[in-house]
Design a protein around this motif. Structure first.
Motif, mmCIF file in Angstrom:
data_model
loop_
_atom_site.group_PDB
_atom_site.id
_atom_site.type_symbol
_atom_site.label_atom_id
_atom_site.label_comp_id
_atom_site.label_asym_id
_atom_site.label_seq_id
_atom_site.Cartn_x
_atom_site.Cartn_y
_atom_site.Cartn_z
ATOM 1 N N LYS A 1 0.838 -1.185 0.000
ATOM 2 C CA LYS A 1 0.000 0.000 0.000
ATOM 3 C C LYS A 1 0.874 1.236 0.000
ATOM 4 O O LYS A 1 1.745 1.404 0.859
ATOM 5 N N GLU A 2 0.626 2.101 -0.993
ATOM 6 C CA GLU A 2 1.333 3.371 -1.111
ATOM 7 C C GLU A 2 0.330 4.509 -1.170
ATOM 8 O O GLU A 2 -0.776 4.348 -1.699
ATOM 9 N N PRO B 1 5.946 8.292 -3.739
ATOM 10 C CA PRO B 1 4.847 7.748 -2.942
ATOM 11 C C PRO B 1 5.344 7.251 -1.587
ATOM 12 O O PRO B 1 6.479 6.776 -1.446
ATOM 13 N N LEU B 2 4.487 7.371 -0.585
ATOM 14 C CA LEU B 2 4.794 6.872 0.751
ATOM 15 C C LEU B 2 4.315 5.431 0.835
ATOM 16 O O LEU B 2 3.107 5.161 0.779
ATOM 17 N N ARG B 3 5.256 4.503 0.962
ATOM 18 C CA ARG B 3 4.881 3.099 1.095
ATOM 19 C C ARG B 3 4.656 2.788 2.571
ATOM 20 O O ARG B 3 5.557 2.948 3.395
ATOM 21 N N CYS C 1 3.091 2.187 12.163
ATOM 22 C CA CYS C 1 3.668 1.221 11.227
ATOM 23 C C CYS C 1 2.715 0.836 10.101
ATOM 24 O O CYS C 1 3.137 0.233 9.106
ATOM 25 N N GLY C 2 1.433 1.147 10.232
ATOM 26 C CA GLY C 2 0.486 0.802 9.175
ATOM 27 C C GLY C 2 -0.600 -0.163 9.590
ATOM 28 O O GLY C 2 -1.359 -0.650 8.739
ATOM 29 N N LYS C 3 -0.724 -0.438 10.892
ATOM 30 C CA LYS C 3 -1.738 -1.395 11.351
ATOM 31 C C LYS C 3 -3.156 -0.903 11.032
ATOM 32 O O LYS C 3 -3.987 -1.671 10.558
#
Length: 259
Positions: free
Chosen positions: A13-14, A22-24, A47-49
């Motif tokens: 996911k970016e 882009p921010l991954r 962290c992206g949870k």
């Protein structure tokens, strides 16, 4: 593992950024979750949870990879093809509606016949121990009771998957401990598959059949650990404490390596 109930398959996911790369946020995450599992996801802040939960919930699309729930690939356009219940950190109840009306709200949106909806409301309020509080308004309840209402609401749609986003983190430890025990009891009674996000290692070890520890952003799998101690568990079980120590040491090493 084509028979996985929930499949997170090489998900990336970016987010696009004007004038920048882009921010991954998620980088090739793969997880197979069996039917009836209670999977906890643990990782550093930011962290992206939550992004991952939004993708599983069909609120956002992957950049690449796929999410499959019980054979159905999930995305924003296909979100209605599965039923996903969510328990948030805050109960998100409507204070001007009774407990019973709060639990029935998603059933009304799903156009469930009123008689069936009322039966479900009563059944799940009884399951979470609030059968006598259906006519109360949320502000008359304790924080732990309001979170039980939120759990009943998430279960009342009889979801294909239940997502829990740090639901006990705002509660005091005694209340949180009681609700962890209740969650395990309800999970065993319903057989639902649950994905539980937490920052609390002890909570994750106590609840889970599996723990997924993810790295700092962009997140990917750092540790995928089965917790084989049978339920019901005791919080004071030395076997749980040994797993907690192991995961804590590993988590700290991961944090130090990424610093």
């Amino acid at each position: 593992m084509s028979d996985s109930y929930l499949l997170i398959d090489d998900v990336k996911k970016e987010f696009q950024r004007e004038g920048d790369t882009p921010l991954r946020v998620i980088d090739g995450l793969t997880v197979h979750v069996e039917n009836g599992a209670l999977l906890s996801i643990l990782g550093p802040s930011g962290c992206g949870k939550s992004t991952l939960l939004n993708i599983i919930n069909g609120l956002d699309d992957v950049t690449s990879g796929r999410i499959v729930i019980n054979g159905t690939e999930i995305g924003v356009k296909s979100r209605s093809a599965v039923k996903i219940g969510v328990i948030f950190q805050e109960p998100r109840l409507l204070n001007w509606r009774t407990v019973r009306d709060n639990v029935r709200l998603p059933l009304d949106e799903m156009k469930i016949p009123r008689a069936e909806a009322n039966e479900r409301v009563d059944r799940y309020l009884d399951l979470v121990g609030l059968a006598e509080f259906g006519d109360y308004y949320p502000l008359r309840l304790s924080g732990g009771m309001r979170q039980r209402v939120s759990l009943a609401r998430g279960l009342a749609i009889e979801p294909d998957l239940l997502l829990a986003d740090e639901p006990f983190s705002a509660l005091d430890e005694i209340t949180a401990r009681k609700l962890r025990l209740e969650l395990v009891r309800i999970w065993q009674a319903t057989g639902r598959t649950i994905v539980f996000v937490t920052h609390n290692i002890r909570e994750a070890v106590f609840l889970s059949t599996r723990m997924l520890v993810v790295t700092a952003r962009p997140c990917t799998t750092h540790l995928d650990l089965p917790i084989d101690i049978p339920h019901p568990r005791l919080p004071e079980d030395d076997r749980l404490f040994e797993i907690e120590k192991q995961v804590t040491r590993d988590f700290m090493r991961m944090e130090e390596a990424s610093a």
